[in-house]
Motif scaffolding. Structure first.
Motif, PDB file in Angstrom:
ATOM      1  N   SER A  81       0.834  -1.210   0.000  1.00 26.85           N
ATOM      2  CA  SER A  81       0.000   0.000   0.000  1.00 26.85           C
ATOM      3  C   SER A  81       0.866   1.256   0.000  1.00 26.85           C
ATOM      4  CB  SER A  81      -0.935   0.007   1.212  1.00 26.85           C
ATOM      5  OG  SER A  81      -1.843  -1.066   1.140  1.00 26.85           O
ATOM      6  N   ALA A  82       1.919   1.237   0.812  1.00 30.77           N
ATOM      7  CA  ALA A  82       2.838   2.383   0.842  1.00 30.77           C
ATOM      8  C   ALA A  82       3.517   2.552  -0.516  1.00 30.77           C
ATOM      9  CB  ALA A  82       3.879   2.193   1.941  1.00 30.77           C
ATOM     10  N   GLU A  83       3.908   1.444  -1.114  1.00 28.08           N
ATOM     11  CA  GLU A  83       4.537   1.502  -2.437  1.00 28.08           C
ATOM     12  C   GLU A  83       3.569   2.050  -3.478  1.00 28.08           C
ATOM     13  OE1 GLU A  83       7.446   1.246  -5.283  1.00 28.08           O
ATOM     14  OE2 GLU A  83       7.680   0.975  -3.117  1.00 28.08           O
ATOM     15  N   GLU A  84       2.298   1.680  -3.359  1.00 29.58           N
ATOM     16  CA  GLU A  84       1.291   2.191  -4.300  1.00 29.58           C
ATOM     17  C   GLU A  84       1.101   3.702  -4.123  1.00 29.58           C
ATOM     18  OE1 GLU A  84      -3.191   1.164  -5.940  1.00 29.58           O
ATOM     19  OE2 GLU A  84      -2.709   0.701  -3.849  1.00 29.58           O
ATOM     20  N   ARG A  85       1.095   4.175  -2.887  1.00 31.92           N
ATOM     21  CA  ARG A  85       0.957   5.621  -2.648  1.00 31.92           C
ATOM     22  C   ARG A  85       2.142   6.385  -3.253  1.00 31.92           C
ATOM     23  NH1 ARG A  85      -0.872   3.703   2.253  1.00 31.92           N
ATOM     24  NH2 ARG A  85       1.120   4.075   3.297  1.00 31.92           N
ATOM     25  N   ARG A  86       3.344   5.858  -3.028  1.00 31.66           N
ATOM     26  CA  ARG A  86       4.530   6.501  -3.608  1.00 31.66           C
ATOM     27  C   ARG A  86       4.464   6.478  -5.140  1.00 31.66           C
ATOM     28  NH1 ARG A  86       6.958   3.980   0.792  1.00 31.66           N
ATOM     29  NH2 ARG A  86       7.567   2.142  -0.387  1.00 31.66           N
ATOM     30  N   SER A  87       4.029   5.348  -5.651  1.00 37.48           N
ATOM     31  CA  SER A  87       3.942   5.195  -7.105  1.00 37.48           C
ATOM     32  C   SER A  87       2.924   6.159  -7.708  1.00 37.48           C
ATOM     33  CB  SER A  87       3.575   3.748  -7.441  1.00 37.48           C
ATOM     34  OG  SER A  87       3.344   3.583  -8.811  1.00 37.48           O
ATOM     35  N   THR A  88       1.810   6.359  -7.002  1.00 36.55           N
ATOM     36  CA  THR A  88       0.783   7.288  -7.487  1.00 36.55           C
ATOM     37  C   THR A  88       1.358   8.703  -7.581  1.00 36.55           C
ATOM     38  OG1 THR A  88      -0.974   5.938  -6.528  1.00 36.55           O
ATOM     39  CG2 THR A  88      -1.528   8.226  -7.028  1.00 36.55           C
ATOM     40  N   GLY A  89       2.079   9.119  -6.551  1.00 33.00           N
ATOM     41  CA  GLY A  89       2.700  10.449  -6.563  1.00 33.00           C
ATOM     42  C   GLY A  89       3.729  10.585  -7.670  1.00 33.00           C
ATOM     43  N   MET A  90       4.493   9.534  -7.878  1.00 37.35           N
ATOM     44  CA  MET A  90       5.522   9.578  -8.921  1.00 37.35           C
ATOM     45  C   MET A  90       4.892   9.592 -10.317  1.00 37.35           C
ATOM     46  SD  MET A  90       8.281   6.985  -7.203  1.00 37.35           S
ATOM     47  CE  MET A  90       9.529   7.117  -8.459  1.00 37.35           C
ATOM     48  N   MET A  91       3.783   8.866 -10.468  1.00 36.02           N
ATOM     49  CA  MET A  91       3.125   8.842 -11.774  1.00 36.02           C
ATOM     50  C   MET A  91       2.513  10.208 -12.088  1.00 36.02           C
ATOM     51  SD  MET A  91       0.149   6.411 -13.302  1.00 36.02           S
ATOM     52  CE  MET A  91      -1.191   7.484 -12.860  1.00 36.02           C
ATOM     53  N   GLU A  92       1.944  10.879 -11.065  1.00 36.41           N
ATOM     54  CA  GLU A  92       1.365  12.205 -11.275  1.00 36.41           C
ATOM     55  C   GLU A  92       2.431  13.209 -11.705  1.00 36.41           C
ATOM     56  OE1 GLU A  92      -0.537  12.968  -7.534  1.00 36.41           O
ATOM     57  OE2 GLU A  92      -2.289  11.736  -8.040  1.00 36.41           O
ATOM     58  N   ARG A  93       3.658  13.020 -11.244  1.00 37.45           N
ATOM     59  CA  ARG A  93       4.758  13.913 -11.629  1.00 37.45           C
ATOM     60  C   ARG A  93       5.499  13.390 -12.861  1.00 37.45           C
ATOM     61  NH1 ARG A  93       8.082  13.856  -6.653  1.00 37.45           N
ATOM     62  NH2 ARG A  93       6.572  12.470  -5.718  1.00 37.45           N
TER      63      ARG A  93
END
Length: 173
Positions: A81-93
């Motif tokens: 879940s933490a990895e998914e949150r980080r990934s979401t932020g990275m994908m938005e940028r």
């Protein structure tokens, strides 16, 4: 003054209760004889419980293992879940591709499924422990009524097979 009367005839009990066994196994001890008086709840016989105790230990060990698997699956889900949150932020940028983000999301879903599976394994192990404890309880044959033992059909060392029909061990009146 004392009055006494003598008569001939047959005595008939008000009711008779057949006591059987719900489990199969070796009868270790029989605690009553014919014509013994018993109270409700008195122990009539005991089965050998060594094999059932081993089965209970195995079931309890499987339960402990299943609970440990839940803890491991919860940790894996937290990490995913933490990895998914980080990934979401990275994908938005625009730092990672959508395909990479989809892979991270799939990992989180797999972790959630493993957690659900581990929790189901705990429920299954709890049921196995409960079933074995119930069988252990049934290894002690008790009197359902207060009365007299009319028939004792079992001796210590007898193997009882309760597969299709409950065998009659005692007849109480």
């Amino acid at each position: 003054m004392v009055l006494s009367a003598t008569a001939t005839g047959n005595l008939q009990p008000k009711s008779e209760v057949t006591v059987g066994a719900e489990i199969s196994g070796l009868v270790r001890e029989v605690l009553v004889r014919e014509n013994d008086q018993v109270r409700k709840g008195d122990v009539l016989a005991r089965f050998d419980t060594q094999e059932l105790r081993v089965t209970l230990e195995q079931a309890e060990a499987r339960l402990a293992l299943a609970r440990a698997s839940v803890a491991e699956a919860e940790a894996t889900l937290d990490e995913a879940s933490a990895e998914e949150r980080r990934s979401t932020g990275m994908m938005e940028r625009k730092l990672i591709s959508e395909a990479q983000h989809d892979s991270v999301r799939a990992n989180r879903k797999r972790a959630a499924a493993r957690l659900a599976s581990a929790r189901a394994a705990v429920q299954e192990a709890l049921a196995a422990v409960s079933q074995t404890r119930t069988r252990l309880d049934k290894a002690v044959i008790t009197s359902p009524i207060a009365g007299v033992v009319l028939v004792r059909s079992v001796e210590p060392g007898t193997t009882v097979a309760a597969s299709f029909q409950t065998p009659q061990l005692f007849l109480l009146a």
